[in-house]
Design an enzyme around this catalytic site. Sequence first.
Site, mmCIF file in Angstrom:
data_model
loop_
_atom_site.group_PDB
_atom_site.id
_atom_site.type_symbol
_atom_site.label_atom_id
_atom_site.label_comp_id
_atom_site.label_asym_id
_atom_site.label_seq_id
_atom_site.Cartn_x
_atom_site.Cartn_y
_atom_site.Cartn_z
ATOM 1 C CB CYS A 1 -0.889 0.001 1.238
ATOM 2 S SG CYS A 1 -1.836 1.539 1.422
ATOM 3 C CG ASP B 1 -2.275 -3.921 -0.687
ATOM 4 O OD1 ASP B 1 -3.005 -4.095 0.301
ATOM 5 O OD2 ASP B 1 -1.958 -2.795 -1.107
#
Length: 155
Positions: A53, A60
């Site tokens: 992120c 992620d």
Amino acid sequence: MAREDIYADLTQLGAKTELPASPDEAVLERVPNPQAGTAYTVRFTAPEFTSLCPLTGQPDFAHLVIDYIPGDWLVESKSLKLYLGSFRNHGAFHEDCTVSIGKRLAETLAPQWLRIGGYWYPRGGIPIDVFYQTGPAPDGVWIPETGVAPYRGRG
């Protein structure tokens, strides 16, 4: 062109190659398509794709499915693996990662057609699925469904 000659310019295959520090540093290599002129679909699946992120630095995770109908070029799979791995420490939103990968592959390969589906696992309770393709798929080529079910949570 002899089959061995199509691999002559590859720099990563068959050699110890470090993971690139960023997608910009990654080298995507291509080889001439030995079946040029024949319409067929190539699929790459990366079920453990990771990036960061850009705001929190938290990891992620996504399941990527890349389909393309080659023109004159094929992507060399080790270079693709290293390119995708270079996102591991790269901060970008899901949409940017998915579309950037699709555009870079399309630019490098000039395929007849390409699509990428990014099936991102939930962060904050919301999964995000991102899809990009270069245009309508040509007629007469079998393009299978991605086979990735929408996120349903546990059970």
